[in-house]
Design a protein around this motif. Structure first.
Motif, short mmCIF file in Angstrom:
data_model
loop_
_atom_site.label_atom_id
_atom_site.label_comp_id
_atom_site.label_asym_id
_atom_site.label_seq_id
_atom_site.Cartn_x
_atom_site.Cartn_y
_atom_site.Cartn_z
N THR A 152 68.20 33.22 80.60
CA THR A 152 68.46 33.92 79.34
C THR A 152 69.58 33.23 78.59
OG1 THR A 152 67.72 36.03 80.24
CG2 THR A 152 69.17 36.10 78.33
N ALA A 153 70.63 32.80 79.30
CA ALA A 153 71.73 32.09 78.64
C ALA A 153 71.23 30.80 78.01
CB ALA A 153 72.84 31.81 79.64
N ALA A 154 70.34 30.10 78.69
CA ALA A 154 69.79 28.85 78.15
C ALA A 154 68.94 29.12 76.92
CB ALA A 154 68.97 28.14 79.22
N ARG A 155 68.12 30.16 76.96
CA ARG A 155 67.32 30.53 75.78
C ARG A 155 68.23 30.81 74.58
NH1 ARG A 155 63.92 34.54 79.10
NH2 ARG A 155 62.01 33.41 79.62
N PHE A 156 69.28 31.58 74.84
CA PHE A 156 70.20 31.91 73.77
C PHE A 156 70.87 30.65 73.23
CE2 PHE A 156 74.49 32.87 72.33
CZ PHE A 156 74.23 33.82 71.35
N GLY A 157 71.35 29.80 74.13
CA GLY A 157 72.04 28.59 73.71
C GLY A 157 71.17 27.66 72.88
N LEU A 158 69.92 27.48 73.28
CA LEU A 158 69.01 26.61 72.53
C LEU A 158 68.75 27.16 71.13
CD1 LEU A 158 66.46 25.70 75.34
CD2 LEU A 158 68.11 24.15 74.23
#
Length: 484
Positions: A152-158
């Motif tokens: 989820t953090a990666a999705r948000f960051g992208l």
């Protein structure tokens, strides 16, 4: 005059973060005293008659996207203590041709209204809305820690990288959806596009569709009253008209938590702080400013688009390009000819704000730090652009320049209501790079303001995190129960 007898913990400053810290400590069974420089607690989250009797206005914060989402407020049970109205339309963004982006609480309804950009909008925000708690946990603390939900953090960051850089327009083909996202990103009062602004905008947009943007009945002061009542019920006390200028002037306490800026902490603690940490406090940078206008109205705002009447919040400024141009002017130290104006219209949802048939309107605009310019005329012109005839319903107004914002709240340096520029660097290092940035090198002293993670907003999280750290390190205690 402040009392001199010793207590377990002292909190300096009674904004939402200071009170969240005080409540948490008091619930753990500690004796707690809050020192507040002003005549009443609350900081920017207060409500008062600013224009004319019978019209109640919020001094700074008005709509609270984190009121239902904040882990602190969830644990505190805020929605069981006060009445929070959640408008069906979280926010709206009008354009000059009469169209408007309508951010309904329902994501699918919002996407359906965006035509050919609906699918792209849904794909951008859908995964965040579906994992709202994980995103809130990741963005609601220091970014130095390894996230518990890395996917989820990666999705948000992208998504933040996309909307915060040169590719921010590639996803969409029409004007409305990009304007909507720019309106929420512009809350940060920064040059656009930027990764930090995009991240903040995505969080706000996510909350708009996940839990909504609540409006507290009775005004933002209702949140403060709930916190104060709980603190007092558990033995805490608040001393008002009690500014703290020197750490040595405080009575003995095992922990002292400061809901102040790094600049103020440096001044109050002085040479007792290690030189390296003082340099970090002095290196902390403050951003540009908000200037505010409150209106008492004889009737509702005559919006050209009738759907706007049902929105709790509106972002005025036109297209994505126009808002970005205005924010660039502010960043250059200029007052834009077409400013971004943030609007809240609480009285359709809360009849306690104005006499029957009358309304209040809350607005602010972005200006260079320290500006002394009265924003009233610029705000009225921008509202009139989307609501011709607005001047005719204005009964009275009250304005605050950026300079006056600081004079009324020392944490708003130069009118910076974020208590520190929310740049990407300062979201990671706020004010220091640490997994526990609330704990200072001086034993027993903590920084618990919006100048620490997760930054600005009425969420209580900075104070809550600081109190949890103090409980662990100074008292050997765990997290107490906060529910009513």
């Amino acid at each position: 005059m402040a009392r001199r007898d010793a207590v377990d913990a002292i909190v300096v400053g009674s904004g939402p973060n200071g009170l969240a810290a005080a409540v948490t400590l008091a619930r753990a069974g500690l004796s707690v005293r809050v020192h507040e420089a002003a005549a009443e607690p609350g900081g920017g989250a207060r409500t008062a008659e600013l224009t004319t009797p019978g019209f109640r206005h919020d001094l700074c914060s008005a709509v609270h996207p984190m009121a239902l989402a904040s882990p602190f407020f969830r644990a505190f049970g805020l929605d069981r203590r006060i009445y929070l109205r959640v408008p069906e339309i979280s926010y709206a963004h009008p354009l000059d041709d009469g169209r408007a982006g309508i951010a309904w609480h329902d994501l699918d309804r919002t996407a359906d209204g965006l035509g050919r950009d609906g699918r792209a909008y849904r794909r951008l925000l859908g995964p965040l809305v579906a994992h709202e708690r994980a995103v809130t946990e990741f963005t609601g603390s220091t970014l130095v820690r390894v996230p518990r939900h890395p996917v989820t953090a990666a999705r948000f960051g992208l998504r933040a990288l996309e909307q915060g850089g040169p590719a921010w327009g590639l996803r969409f083909r029409d004007e409305v959806a990009p304007a909507m996202l720019t309106g929420v990103a512009a809350h940060t009062i920064r040059r656009l596009p930027s990764v930090a602004s995009a991240g903040a905008g995505l969080v706000l947009a996510m909350h708009a569709h996940a839990r909504g943007w609540p409006i507290p009945v009775g005004g933002s002061g209702a949140i403060i009253a709930a916190l104060v009542d709980d603190l007092v019920a558990h033995g805490g006390e608040i001393v008002t008209d009690a500014p703290v200028e020197d750490l040595r002037a405080l009575p003995a306490a095992r922990a002292v938590l400061f809901d102040v800026t790094p600049r103020a902490l440096d001044r109050i603690a002085g040479e007792r702080m290690p030189a390296r940490y003082r340099r970090a406090l002095r290196r902390f940078r403050y951003g540009n400013a908000a200037a505010k206008v409150d209106f008492a109205l004889s009737g509702p705002v005559p919006w050209t688009n009738p759907d706007l009447a049902g929105a709790g919040t509106l972002h005025l400024g036109g297209s994505r390009e126009e808002i970005a141009a205005g924010e660039r002017e502010v960043a250059r130290g200029r007052h834009p000819s077409s400013p971004y104006v943030l609007v809240s219209q609480p009285s359709p949802f809360d009849p306690t704000r104005a006499p029957e048939g009358r309304h209040v309107l809350w607005t602010y605009t972005h200006v260079p730090a320290g500006s002394t310019v009265d924003p009233t005329e610029a705000v009225i012109r921008q509202v009139e652009r989307f609501a011709p005839g607005f001047r005719d319903v204005v009964l009275a107004s009250s304005s605050r320049s950026a300079e006056r914002m600081q004079s009324e709240n020392a944490n708003y340096i130069g009118g910076d209501i974020a208590s520190g520029a929310p740049s990407l660097v300062q979201l990671v290092r706020r004010p220091v790079l640490s997994p526990d940035p609330w704990r200072t090198p001086l034993p027993g002293v903590y920084l618990a303001s919006a100048s620490t993670p997760p930054g600005p907003g009425v969420h209580g999280l900075a104070g809550w995190h600081a109190a949890r750290s103090a409980l662990r390190h100074e008292f050997g205690l765990g997290m107490p129960r906060l529910a009513p």
